[in-house]
Design a protein around this motif. Structure first.
Motif, PDB file in Angstrom:
ATOM      1  N   LEU A  18      32.711  45.252  33.606  1.00 26.95           N
ATOM      2  CA  LEU A  18      33.728  46.130  32.570  1.00 26.95           C
ATOM      3  C   LEU A  18      34.932  46.930  33.190  1.00 26.95           C
ATOM      4  O   LEU A  18      35.841  47.192  32.856  1.00 26.95           O
ATOM      5  N   ARG A  19      34.763  47.222  34.215  1.00 28.07           N
ATOM      6  CA  ARG A  19      35.459  47.237  35.544  1.00 28.07           C
ATOM      7  C   ARG A  19      36.611  47.263  35.109  1.00 28.07           C
ATOM      8  O   ARG A  19      37.704  47.410  35.050  1.00 28.07           O
ATOM      9  N   VAL A  20      36.401  45.746  35.618  1.00 23.70           N
ATOM     10  CA  VAL A  20      38.430  44.860  35.110  1.00 23.70           C
ATOM     11  C   VAL A  20      38.381  45.202  33.761  1.00 23.70           C
ATOM     12  O   VAL A  20      39.405  44.768  33.738  1.00 23.70           O
ATOM     13  N   ILE A  21      37.715  45.132  33.237  1.00 23.25           N
ATOM     14  CA  ILE A  21      38.463  44.487  31.361  1.00 23.25           C
ATOM     15  C   ILE A  21      39.071  46.173  31.152  1.00 23.25           C
ATOM     16  O   ILE A  21      39.699  46.390  30.187  1.00 23.25           O
ATOM     17  N   GLU A  22      37.926  46.952  32.138  1.00 18.18           N
ATOM     18  CA  GLU A  22      39.189  48.336  31.667  1.00 18.18           C
ATOM     19  C   GLU A  22      40.488  48.247  31.994  1.00 18.18           C
ATOM     20  O   GLU A  22      41.589  49.160  31.914  1.00 18.18           O
ATOM     21  N   ILE A  23      40.563  47.632  33.274  1.00 20.90           N
ATOM     22  CA  ILE A  23      41.635  47.959  33.566  1.00 20.90           C
ATOM     23  C   ILE A  23      42.664  47.174  32.660  1.00 20.90           C
ATOM     24  O   ILE A  23      43.762  47.909  32.645  1.00 20.90           O
ATOM     25  N   GLN A  24      42.024  45.592  32.113  1.00 19.88           N
ATOM     26  CA  GLN A  24      42.876  45.341  32.363  1.00 19.88           C
ATOM     27  C   GLN A  24      43.511  45.725  30.299  1.00 19.88           C
ATOM     28  O   GLN A  24      44.872  45.539  30.233  1.00 19.88           O
ATOM     29  N   LYS A  25      42.382  46.140  30.049  1.00 17.84           N
ATOM     30  CA  LYS A  25      43.286  47.360  28.683  1.00 17.84           C
ATOM     31  C   LYS A  25      43.843  48.152  28.992  1.00 17.84           C
ATOM     32  O   LYS A  25      45.169  48.093  28.157  1.00 17.84           O
ATOM     33  N   GLY A  26      43.442  48.521  30.213  1.00 17.12           N
ATOM     34  CA  GLY A  26      45.364  49.547  30.519  1.00 17.12           C
ATOM     35  C   GLY A  26      46.435  49.059  30.520  1.00 17.12           C
ATOM     36  O   GLY A  26      47.266  49.417  30.267  1.00 17.12           O
TER      37      GLY A  26
END
Length: 54
Positions: free
Chosen positions: A20-28
Motif C-alpha cells: 500500500l505504501r508503494v502504491i501511494e508513492i506510485q500514485k504521487g
C-alpha cells in the motif's frame, strides 16, 4: 500451530502495508508525471502557435 498462523498473518499484514505504501508513492509519481505532461503540452502548443504565425 496457532502461533504460526498468527505469525503468518502478521507477516502478510506487513507485506500488505508495504504494498500500500508503494502504491501511494506510485500514485504521487503518476500525478507528477501528469503535471509534467500538461506543462509540456502547453509549451508545445505555444511553440506551435509561434511557428504557425511565422
Amino acid at each position: 500451530m496457532d502461533i504460526d498462523l498468527k505469525e503468518e498473518i502478521r507477516k502478510q499484514d506487513g507485506l500488505l502495508a508495504e504494498y500500500l505504501r508503494v502504491i501511494e508513492i506510485q500514485k504521487g509519481l503518476i500525478q507528477e508525471q501528469k503535471k509534467m505532461i500538461e506543462y509540456l503540452e502547453d509549451h508545445i502548443s505555444k511553440i506551435t502557435d509561434i511557428i504557425s504565425d511565422i
